[in-house]
Design an enzyme around this catalytic site. Structure first.
Site, PDB file in Angstrom:
ATOM      1  N   ARG A  88       0.801  -1.212   0.000  1.00 52.86           N
ATOM      2  CA  ARG A  88       0.000   0.000   0.000  1.00 52.86           C
ATOM      3  C   ARG A  88       0.838   1.269   0.000  1.00 52.86           C
ATOM      4  NH1 ARG A  88      -2.313  -4.062   1.571  1.00 52.86           N
ATOM      5  NH2 ARG A  88      -0.559  -4.352   2.957  1.00 52.86           N
ATOM      6  N   ARG A 133      11.619   3.659   3.524  1.00 53.46           N
ATOM      7  CA  ARG A 133      11.215   2.743   4.604  1.00 53.46           C
ATOM      8  C   ARG A 133      12.432   1.945   5.035  1.00 53.46           C
ATOM      9  NH1 ARG A 133       5.914  -0.962   4.669  1.00 53.46           N
ATOM     10  NH2 ARG A 133       5.111   1.088   5.216  1.00 53.46           N
TER      11      ARG A 133
END
Length: 309
Positions: free
Chosen positions: A57, A108
């Site tokens: 996502r 990330r």
């Protein structure tokens, strides 16, 4: 609102900045969704999507947001294995190099604090897309935006957060963001080993949030406006045995749904494992797929705000 340079922590945002800035712009993108737009404000801009942990996502929504705004994307997933990190390159050197090729970096990383380190040396804006068990600020923004869209309000709500509150970075960021609202009653429902760490609880002097800890989900479900469910994160456990002890602590199914108020909503940052059954999906109170869609609009807004001249 003041010009954004990086998005590292949810603490950067003030309530009025969100309502008048980020959320209003996201609303505009939501209204033109699927229709397309001749406006391409980020034409000739390049986003680097740098993920050292798996993502669906967050990664795809950022990349889709950039493409919809007219920009381009270069990306790597499992960057720890398929980048110079495997040769021992520091995150600082990696970011300096990538920043020379692109206009913005979405990062990330499994280690808390890495996004802040990256921003300190980056020649371009850095967006924290999750740093270990630390924060996930853009998820918190889309979560609060979803609450506002679904319920029409972000104040005077009763919210239950259920599941992994110790390692759940989405929970950590959302609780900090909720501290800018007023009149929130927050139920924390988690297995004892996965309770919310003290450092993520808002100081009483900065928030009127009323926090109540419970062990049984059925004790709070009839009273909540928002049921925010998270999965027990297997990857954060040191052994499979420890994970199995808490893996199926809570289950949202048709029976639990029957105890909820009609106006209440169920949210989940996804992916889910066993904590919400598919029988819940068709109920109008199941907001988690709408929640995921809202991530596109919020990230479009943030990219434009960071890169607008």
């Amino acid at each position: 609102m003041s010009k954004l340079n990086h998005i590292i922590s949810i603490d950067q945002f003030l309530k009025q900045d969100l309502l008048d800035g980020v959320f209003n712009l996201a609303d505009k993108f939501a209204k033109t969704d699927r229709k397309g737009s001749s406006s391409k404000p980020l034409k000739d801009k390049i986003l680097a999507s740098v993920f050292y942990e798996p993502s669906t996502r967050t990664r795809f929504s950022f990349e889709s947001a950039m493409l919809r705004l007219g920009g381009s994307v270069i990306s790597t997933e499992s960057a720890g294995h398929f980048s110079s990190a495997i040769k021992g390159e520091t995150i600082e050197d990696t970011i300096r190099i990538i920043g020379g090729y692109t206009d913005i970096i979405v990062l990330r990383h499994p280690e808390i604090g890495t996004a802040k380190r990256a921003a300190s040396v980056s020649p371009v804006p850095v967006i924290n897309a999750g740093d270990g068990a630390g924060e996930h600020p853009t998820q918190a923004l889309l979560d609060l935006y979803t609450i506002k869209k679904e319920l029409g309000n972000i104040n005077d709500l009763t919210i239950a957060m259920v599941g992994d509150l110790r390692y759940g970075r989405t929970i950590h960021s959302l609780i900090r963001l909720l501290s800018i609202t007023r009149g929130i009653t927050l139920y924390l429902v988690a297995p004892k080993p996965l309770g919310l760490p003290m450092e993520y609880r808002p100081p009483p002097a900065l928030s009127d949030m009323h926090i109540i800890e419970k062990e049984k989900l059925e004790d709070v479900v009839p009273y909540v406006d928002v049921l925010y469910v998270t999965r027990i994160q297997k990857e954060r456990f040191s052994s499979a045995h420890l994970y199995r002890k808490v893996a199926n602590s809570f289950m949202i199914d048709g029976e639990m749904l029957g105890k909820m108020q009609e106006h209440a909503i169920i949210m989940h940052p996804l992916p889910r494992v066993h904590e919400i059954t598919s029988a819940v999906d068709d109920d109008p109170r199941a907001a988690y797929f709408r929640q995921a869609r809202n991530g596109l609009y919020i990230r479009m807004a943030l990219l434009q705000m960071l890169l607008e001249e």
